[in-house]
Design an enzyme around this catalytic site. Sequence first.
Site, short mmCIF file in Angstrom:
data_model
loop_
_atom_site.label_atom_id
_atom_site.label_comp_id
_atom_site.label_asym_id
_atom_site.label_seq_id
_atom_site.Cartn_x
_atom_site.Cartn_y
_atom_site.Cartn_z
N SER A 145 0.87 -1.22 -0.03
CA SER A 145 -0.01 -0.14 0.01
C SER A 145 0.78 1.16 0.01
O SER A 145 1.91 1.08 0.33
CB SER A 145 -0.88 0.06 1.15
OG SER A 145 -1.56 1.10 1.48
N TYR A 158 -1.71 -0.42 10.78
CA TYR A 158 -1.85 -0.61 9.37
C TYR A 158 -0.63 -0.62 8.54
O TYR A 158 -0.10 -1.53 7.87
CB TYR A 158 -3.19 -0.02 8.64
CG TYR A 158 -3.38 -0.61 7.28
CD1 TYR A 158 -3.81 -1.77 6.91
CD2 TYR A 158 -3.05 0.40 6.25
CE1 TYR A 158 -4.16 -2.05 5.41
CE2 TYR A 158 -3.32 0.06 4.94
CZ TYR A 158 -4.01 -1.19 4.55
OH TYR A 158 -4.04 -1.48 3.09
P1 NDP Z 1 -11.35 -6.13 0.20
O1 NDP Z 1 -11.96 -6.12 1.45
O2 NDP Z 1 -12.30 -5.99 -0.88
O3 NDP Z 1 -10.46 -7.52 -0.10
C1 NDP Z 1 -10.03 -7.98 1.08
C2 NDP Z 1 -9.77 -9.56 0.50
O4 NDP Z 1 -8.91 -9.93 1.64
C3 NDP Z 1 -10.87 -10.36 0.57
O5 NDP Z 1 -10.92 -11.17 -0.56
C4 NDP Z 1 -10.95 -11.08 1.88
O6 NDP Z 1 -11.44 -12.14 1.63
C5 NDP Z 1 -9.40 -11.17 1.94
N1 NDP Z 1 -9.08 -11.76 3.33
C6 NDP Z 1 -9.03 -10.94 4.55
N2 NDP Z 1 -8.80 -11.54 5.50
C7 NDP Z 1 -8.38 -12.95 4.92
C8 NDP Z 1 -7.96 -14.10 5.80
N3 NDP Z 1 -7.82 -14.10 7.03
N4 NDP Z 1 -7.88 -15.03 4.91
C9 NDP Z 1 -8.03 -15.12 3.73
N5 NDP Z 1 -8.25 -14.08 2.88
C10 NDP Z 1 -8.62 -12.94 3.57
O7 NDP Z 1 -10.26 -5.13 0.01
P2 NDP Z 1 -9.16 -4.58 -0.81
O8 NDP Z 1 -9.55 -5.24 -2.48
O9 NDP Z 1 -9.08 -3.12 -0.89
O10 NDP Z 1 -7.95 -5.12 -0.45
C11 NDP Z 1 -7.19 -6.29 -1.06
C12 NDP Z 1 -5.53 -5.77 -0.46
O11 NDP Z 1 -5.25 -4.36 -0.99
C13 NDP Z 1 -5.28 -5.80 0.82
O12 NDP Z 1 -4.30 -6.17 1.18
C14 NDP Z 1 -5.37 -4.32 1.21
O13 NDP Z 1 -4.67 -4.11 2.34
C15 NDP Z 1 -4.79 -3.57 -0.16
N6 NDP Z 1 -4.99 -2.17 -0.46
C16 NDP Z 1 -6.05 -1.62 -0.39
C17 NDP Z 1 -6.41 -0.51 -0.91
C18 NDP Z 1 -7.52 0.29 -0.84
O14 NDP Z 1 -7.40 1.50 -0.88
N7 NDP Z 1 -8.73 -0.49 -1.04
C19 NDP Z 1 -5.11 0.68 -0.82
C20 NDP Z 1 -3.89 -0.25 -0.79
C21 NDP Z 1 -3.92 -1.67 -0.41
P3 NDP Z 1 -12.48 -12.97 2.78
O15 NDP Z 1 -12.98 -12.14 3.66
O16 NDP Z 1 -13.39 -13.80 1.97
O17 NDP Z 1 -11.47 -13.91 3.61
#
Ligand code: NDP
Length: 251
Positions: A145, A158
């Site tokens: 990020s 975070y």
């Molecule tokens: P979402 O909340 O849409 O997606 C998060 C994903 O992570 C989901 O598919 C969720 O699946 C999965 N996840 C969370 N916890 C677990 C776990 N314990 N085991 C397996 N899977 C898990 O958010 P984003 O798409 O935004 O996030 C994706 C990545 O991008 C993250 O790492 C986030 O930190 C990063 N990011 C996001 C930004 C933003 O502005 N949105 C900016 C910079 C980085 P499920 O709940 O089904 O397990």
Amino acid sequence: MGAQKFESIDLQGKVALVVGATSGIGWAVASALSGAGASVAVAGRRADRLAELAASLSGPVLPVELDVTDADSVEAAVAATVAEFGHLDVLINNAGVMYIGGVLGGDTAEWERMIRTNLLGNMLVVRAALPHLLSARGTIVQTSSTSGRLSTAGSGAYSATKAGVNAFSEALRQEVTGAGVRVVVIEPGYVTTELVDHITDPAMRAMAAEMQETMTTLQPGDVAAAVLFAVAQPQHVSVSELLIRPTDQLQ
Ligand code: NDP
């Protein structure tokens, strides 16, 4: 975003595992990889979302339930991917949660969940997949990020997890690049996804909502396009880092 955008990229014969595919960025990357011809294992905790995503893809797809905080579950997901498709070329290591809030009175359960998911979970996934990626001279995409580079008040815990991902990824890159494995760190700014829905601190929720209203945020497909760009480079080209922000995001 339609998968058609990626038809000019040919990943036929490649196998990808997308961890954190059930929403947001991971969903878009899985769709893009599939649209480019890759066989895709899609992983996350929510089985209903995995089934929905799998049904939306026209190419070979394997839904795999996975919790990155559970090492056995991680090992099993990697094994299931290789059992189904024979090998593993691309790892999208993307699972993450974000609970922002101050340090004073900070919620330690939320800190622990972020560290276990964003940092230790990320490391466990790399560890489990690495033997297969070495065999395939594959590519590891680590979702970090902008917060991993620039820490701001309220994002301390975070940011610490994402700075940890950056540090781990650079050491990993140095360890495996000589063996032909590429490590790509993706550092998105504000992307409209479900990530902010889990914030519990009211002030931070309001701040996130205001950011969303006042800027033209990135969409998951914008990040997927950057990931596909990196993955589709010729083997001798390693895109080590990609920082991608909304144009009107200052920090
Ligand atoms: P979402 O909340 O849409 O997606 C998060 C994903 O992570 C989901 O598919 C969720 O699946 C999965 N996840 C969370 N916890 C677990 C776990 N314990 N085991 C397996 N899977 C898990 O958010 P984003 O798409 O935004 O996030 C994706 C990545 O991008 C993250 O790492 C986030 O930190 C990063 N990011 C996001 C930004 C933003 O502005 N949105 C900016 C910079 C980085 P499920 O709940 O089904 O397990």
